[in-house]
Design an enzyme around this catalytic site. Structure first.
Site, PDB file in Angstrom:
ATOM      1  N   GLY A   1       0.836  -1.210   0.000  1.00  0.00           N
ATOM      2  CA  GLY A   1       0.000   0.000   0.000  1.00  0.00           C
ATOM      3  C   GLY A   1       0.866   1.254   0.000  1.00  0.00           C
TER       4      GLY A   1
ATOM      5  N   ARG B   1      13.330  10.445  -3.019  1.00  0.00           N
ATOM      6  CA  ARG B   1      14.209  11.604  -3.259  1.00  0.00           C
ATOM      7  C   ARG B   1      15.504  11.469  -2.468  1.00  0.00           C
ATOM      8  NH1 ARG B   1      14.719  16.240  -0.187  1.00  0.00           N
ATOM      9  NH2 ARG B   1      15.299  18.174  -1.271  1.00  0.00           N
TER      10      ARG B   1
ATOM     11  N   ARG C   1       1.113  -5.048  -5.054  1.00  0.00           N
ATOM     12  CA  ARG C   1       1.457  -6.261  -4.314  1.00  0.00           C
ATOM     13  C   ARG C   1       1.743  -7.323  -5.372  1.00  0.00           C
ATOM     14  NH1 ARG C   1      -2.900  -3.926  -0.922  1.00  0.00           N
ATOM     15  NH2 ARG C   1      -1.827  -3.134   0.908  1.00  0.00           N
TER      16      ARG C   1
ATOM     17  N   GLY D   1       5.736  -2.409   3.578  1.00  0.00           N
ATOM     18  CA  GLY D   1       5.409  -2.986   4.885  1.00  0.00           C
ATOM     19  C   GLY D   1       6.029  -4.366   5.045  1.00  0.00           C
ATOM     20  N   ASP D   2       5.529  -5.148   6.005  1.00  0.00           N
ATOM     21  CA  ASP D   2       6.240  -6.397   6.296  1.00  0.00           C
ATOM     22  C   ASP D   2       6.169  -7.433   5.167  1.00  0.00           C
ATOM     23  OD1 ASP D   2       3.616  -6.837   6.883  1.00  0.00           O
ATOM     24  OD2 ASP D   2       3.940  -7.311   9.009  1.00  0.00           O
ATOM     25  N   GLY D   3       5.111  -7.388   4.345  1.00  0.00           N
ATOM     26  CA  GLY D   3       5.045  -8.271   3.174  1.00  0.00           C
ATOM     27  C   GLY D   3       6.204  -7.973   2.222  1.00  0.00           C
TER      28      GLY D   3
ATOM     29  N   THR E   1       4.197   2.479   5.852  1.00  0.00           N
ATOM     30  CA  THR E   1       2.780   2.076   5.906  1.00  0.00           C
ATOM     31  C   THR E   1       2.052   3.010   6.858  1.00  0.00           C
ATOM     32  OG1 THR E   1       1.201   0.443   6.756  1.00  0.00           O
ATOM     33  CG2 THR E   1       3.434   0.226   7.557  1.00  0.00           C
TER      34      THR E   1
ATOM     35  N   ASP F   1      -0.216   2.204   8.712  1.00  0.00           N
ATOM     36  CA  ASP F   1      -0.726   1.451   9.865  1.00  0.00           C
ATOM     37  C   ASP F   1       0.176   1.504  11.097  1.00  0.00           C
ATOM     38  OD1 ASP F   1      -2.700   0.676   8.088  1.00  0.00           O
ATOM     39  OD2 ASP F   1      -1.731  -1.225   7.597  1.00  0.00           O
TER      40      ASP F   1
ATOM     41  N   ASP G   1       2.333  -0.609  11.912  1.00  0.00           N
ATOM     42  CA  ASP G   1       2.243  -1.952  12.501  1.00  0.00           C
ATOM     43  C   ASP G   1       3.513  -2.780  12.324  1.00  0.00           C
ATOM     44  OD1 ASP G   1       2.033  -2.249   9.783  1.00  0.00           O
ATOM     45  OD2 ASP G   1       0.324  -3.599   9.824  1.00  0.00           O
TER      46      ASP G   1
ATOM     47  N   ARG H   1      -5.519  -1.925   9.209  1.00  0.00           N
ATOM     48  CA  ARG H   1      -5.544  -3.396   9.039  1.00  0.00           C
ATOM     49  C   ARG H   1      -5.899  -4.044  10.366  1.00  0.00           C
ATOM     50  NH1 ARG H   1      -3.644  -5.952   4.487  1.00  0.00           N
ATOM     51  NH2 ARG H   1      -2.393  -4.175   3.911  1.00  0.00           N
TER      52      ARG H   1
ATOM     53  N   HIS I   1      -9.750   4.875   1.857  1.00  0.00           N
ATOM     54  CA  HIS I   1      -8.442   5.117   1.245  1.00  0.00           C
ATOM     55  C   HIS I   1      -8.016   6.576   1.215  1.00  0.00           C
ATOM     56  CE1 HIS I   1      -9.019   0.960   0.048  1.00  0.00           C
ATOM     57  NE2 HIS I   1      -7.727   0.925  -0.182  1.00  0.00           N
TER      58      HIS I   1
END
Ligand code: F6P
Length: 319
Positions: free
Chosen positions: A11, A21, A72, A102-104, A125, A127, A129, A171, A249
């Site tokens: 995301g 940059r 993704r 993110g972690d993915g 992210t 989130d 998280d 999430r 979003h």
């Protein structure tokens, strides 16, 4: 190191452009060539990339989204996809890669590092998280966006003596919910980290009504479930007209705040320094305001704590 690649994955998050940059300008200072890989790991698999020069990253520090596009990438979960990405790096002479996501996305960076392409990841992210870091790029902007929207919602909620159930993103993490909840004076906040029941919310609204309050904001983290159902239950039990609003979003867009631009600049700069010093399979973050880095697997195994104290304060002062 003579040539590196940079990609944004998962995301999007406000501040990604500021990080692109910083990476580009730091790498150029070291005399490196920088390739901007489009649409996350897909661009690495398909060889979709563009060289980033000093002016390619002008006028982007203030822009939300990502000039490199993001996606993704399912193919990257499999050996074939990883090997295609590795082959692209070898063909293009890309000796190191910086991955924003993110972690993915970190898992992808770890897998590619294990196949001989040094990667450094930067947590981006909304989130917040990611366990290894106190802060992820995009979080502050998203919270401020949500706060401003909830402020607007409060105007109409107050004018109609209504209750608004507002669903924020995150999430399965309630960081956006608890912070925007406290910042907007929400009567109740529901997150997955704190056991809850809608009956508690109803009771709190009814108690608050006895003190003369006529309008209520209930902030709900998206992982909680159906905000429409929660709104219906509240209306039926309290008789207060209740509307559910899903912010959605819109929280991912907009010009990054000072904090996001500064952290993105710091982490982007640091990522290039690490690659240049020969590090691989690292993820960078912040702890007590300092920049830290961890082995990606170690980072992925960590567990993030929740702001229980903040939650308690919110419950103590909002009624
Ligand atoms: O991780 C960022 C995030 O916006 C989450 O808050 C949300 O659950 C998810 O992404 C939405 O993903 P998508 O853009 O694929 O709908």
């Amino acid at each position: 190191m003579k040539k590196i690649g940079i990609l944004t994955s998962g995301g999007d998050a406000p501040g990604m452009n500021a990080a692109i940059r910083a990476v580009t300008r730091t790498a150029l200072k070291h005399g490196m060539t920088v390739m901007g890989i489009r649409r996350g790991f897909n661009g690495l698999i398909n060889g979709d990339m563009v060289e980033l020069g000093i002016r390619s990253v002008s006028d982007i520090i203030q822009r939300g989204g990502t000039i490199l596009y993001t996606a993704r990438c399912n193919e990257f979960r499999f050996e074939e996809g990883l090997q295609k990405a590795k082959a692209t790096c070898i063909k293009e002479g890309i000796e190191g890669l910086i991955v924003l996501g993110g972690d993915g996305s970190f898992r992808g960076a770890a897998d590619l590092s294990a196949r001989g392409i040094p990667c450094v990841a930067i947590p981006c992210t909304i989130d917040n998280d990611i366990s290894m870091t106190e802060y992820t790029i995009g979080y502050d902007t998203a919270m401020n966006t949500a706060m401003l929207l909830i402020d607007k919602l409060r105007d109409t909620t107050q004018s109609h003596d209504r209750c608004s159930v507002v669903e924020v993103m995150g999430r399965h993490a309630g960081h956006i919910a608890v912070n925007t909840g406290i910042a907007t004076g929400a009567t109740h906040i529901l997150t997955e980290e704190v056991p809850y029941s809608v009956d508690d919310v109803i009771e709190r609204i009814q108690n608050t009504q006895t003190t003369g309050k006529h309008h209520f904001i209930i902030v709900v983290s998206e992982g909680i479930g159906n905000s429409q159902d929660i709104a219906k239950k509240i209306e039926q039990a309290t008789g207060v007209e209740t509307r559910a609003t899903i912010l959605g979003h819109v929280q991912r867009g907009g010009s990054p705040t000072v904090r996001d631009r500064v952290v993105a600049s710091q982490l982007g700069h640091c990522a290039v320094e690490l690659l240049n010093q020969g590090y691989s399979n690292r993820v960078i973050g912040t702890k007590h305001g300092n920049i830290i880095d961890y082995d990606i697997q170690e980072a992925l195994s960590m567990k993030k704590s929740f702001e229980n104290d903040l939650y308690r304060i919110a419950m103590d002062i909002s009624f």
